[in-house]
Structures are given as C-alpha cells and as structure tokens.
Design a protein around this motif. Structure first.
Motif, mmCIF file in Angstrom:
data_model
loop_
_atom_site.group_PDB
_atom_site.id
_atom_site.type_symbol
_atom_site.label_atom_id
_atom_site.label_comp_id
_atom_site.label_asym_id
_atom_site.label_seq_id
_atom_site.Cartn_x
_atom_site.Cartn_y
_atom_site.Cartn_z
ATOM 1 N N ARG A 70 19.108 55.789 95.809
ATOM 2 C CA ARG A 70 18.839 54.757 97.226
ATOM 3 C C ARG A 70 19.133 53.930 97.534
ATOM 4 O O ARG A 70 19.968 53.338 99.125
ATOM 5 C CB ARG A 70 17.306 54.547 96.839
ATOM 6 C CG ARG A 70 17.041 54.469 97.835
ATOM 7 C CD ARG A 70 15.084 53.738 97.904
ATOM 8 N NE ARG A 70 15.123 52.961 97.019
ATOM 9 C CZ ARG A 70 14.343 53.337 96.223
ATOM 10 N NH1 ARG A 70 14.072 54.172 96.106
ATOM 11 N NH2 ARG A 70 13.888 52.000 95.229
ATOM 12 N N GLY A 74 22.203 53.309 100.867
ATOM 13 C CA GLY A 74 21.484 52.389 101.667
ATOM 14 C C GLY A 74 22.982 51.176 102.039
ATOM 15 O O GLY A 74 23.159 51.247 102.591
ATOM 16 N N TRP A 77 25.490 53.450 104.675
ATOM 17 C CA TRP A 77 24.317 53.254 105.097
ATOM 18 C C TRP A 77 24.989 52.136 106.095
ATOM 19 O O TRP A 77 24.933 51.487 107.461
ATOM 20 C CB TRP A 77 23.160 53.359 105.597
ATOM 21 C CG TRP A 77 22.694 53.290 106.793
ATOM 22 C CD1 TRP A 77 21.813 51.911 107.489
ATOM 23 C CD2 TRP A 77 22.348 54.448 108.097
ATOM 24 N NE1 TRP A 77 21.178 52.321 108.455
ATOM 25 C CE2 TRP A 77 21.586 53.436 108.964
ATOM 26 C CE3 TRP A 77 22.904 55.556 108.080
ATOM 27 C CZ2 TRP A 77 20.569 54.202 110.022
ATOM 28 C CZ3 TRP A 77 22.357 55.880 109.772
ATOM 29 C CH2 TRP A 77 21.360 55.405 110.133
ATOM 30 N N ASP A 78 24.783 50.863 105.680
ATOM 31 C CA ASP A 78 25.247 50.209 106.217
ATOM 32 C C ASP A 78 26.460 49.695 106.333
ATOM 33 O O ASP A 78 26.901 48.625 107.612
ATOM 34 C CB ASP A 78 24.839 48.003 105.043
ATOM 35 C CG ASP A 78 23.351 48.511 105.135
ATOM 36 O OD1 ASP A 78 22.433 48.212 106.433
ATOM 37 O OD2 ASP A 78 23.184 47.544 104.683
ATOM 38 N N ARG A 95 18.558 55.750 107.591
ATOM 39 C CA ARG A 95 18.798 56.137 106.739
ATOM 40 C C ARG A 95 18.500 56.886 105.983
ATOM 41 O O ARG A 95 17.556 57.386 106.076
ATOM 42 C CB ARG A 95 19.321 54.590 105.866
ATOM 43 C CG ARG A 95 19.894 54.842 103.913
ATOM 44 C CD ARG A 95 19.490 54.069 103.234
ATOM 45 N NE ARG A 95 18.144 53.932 102.743
ATOM 46 C CZ ARG A 95 17.405 54.651 101.509
ATOM 47 N NH1 ARG A 95 17.744 55.936 101.122
ATOM 48 N NH2 ARG A 95 16.216 54.508 101.965
#
Length: 113
Positions: A70, A74, A77-78, A95
C-alpha cells in the motif's frame, strides 16, 4: 520470460514510478508481481494467496506485506501519477488498491515481454 528477467523488469518499472529500493515494500511488491505473473487468479484472493506467500519469502508478516505494498502504491501515485495512469490504461480517480496496483504492474510486464 525468465523469473530473473521479470524481476529486473518489475524493479525497473518501480524505479520509473518513483519507488526505490529503500522502501520496505519494494522487494515485497516485486515478489507479489512475480507470483501474480505465475498465476493471475491469485489477484482475486490477494489476502489468502499473495500476502502469506510473499510474507514467507520476505521473512515478514502478511499484515506488513499488505501495508508495505500500500505504501509503494501510494508513493507511485504521489511521485509519478502520469506514468501510473498510462500503465493502467484507464482513468484512476484515486490511488489504486493493492490488487489493482499489482494488476497494473503485472499488465505492464506482460505488455513489455
């Protein structure tokens, strides 16, 4: 595609997404994608068919595997959302969950192989 070649591809893809080896989830994610490539049906039962196997191979717990993947998702995604969206091939409003993230990585490896 040999297992080592696919591991190299996965590592390279994660680096392009902005995830480096210093993340605890880096090796867990590589292992999870490899397991998914071996048997895509595992993604339907990720909690039972991926996390425990990855935990055994990475000498950790299923809960840590879930959290670490996870975190990797993330971070991707960032740090490089445009590439993640391109790899997904469809719009993502948020996300992706772990199973979707692994499926996206798996698809990218299959498409490049």
């Amino acid at each position: 595609m040999t297992p080592e070649l696919s591991a190299q591809e996965i590592r390279s893809l994660l680096r392009r997404l902005g995830v480096t080896e210093n993340y605890a989830g880096f090796s867990c994610t590589v292992c999870a994608v490899q397991l998914s490539l071996e048997d895509p049906a595992r993604l339907r039962l990720i909690t039972k068919r991926i996390y425990p196997d990855v935990a055994r191979r990475c000498h950790t717990t299923s809960q840590r595997v879930e959290r670490n993947i996870r975190t990797v998702s993330g971070t991707a995604w960032d740090k490089n959302r445009p590439l993640l969206l391109e790899l997904a091939g469809f719009p993502l409003a948020r996300r992706p969950n772990n199973a979707s993230f692994l499926a996206i990585l798996m698809g990218a490896c299959v498409d490049s192989g």
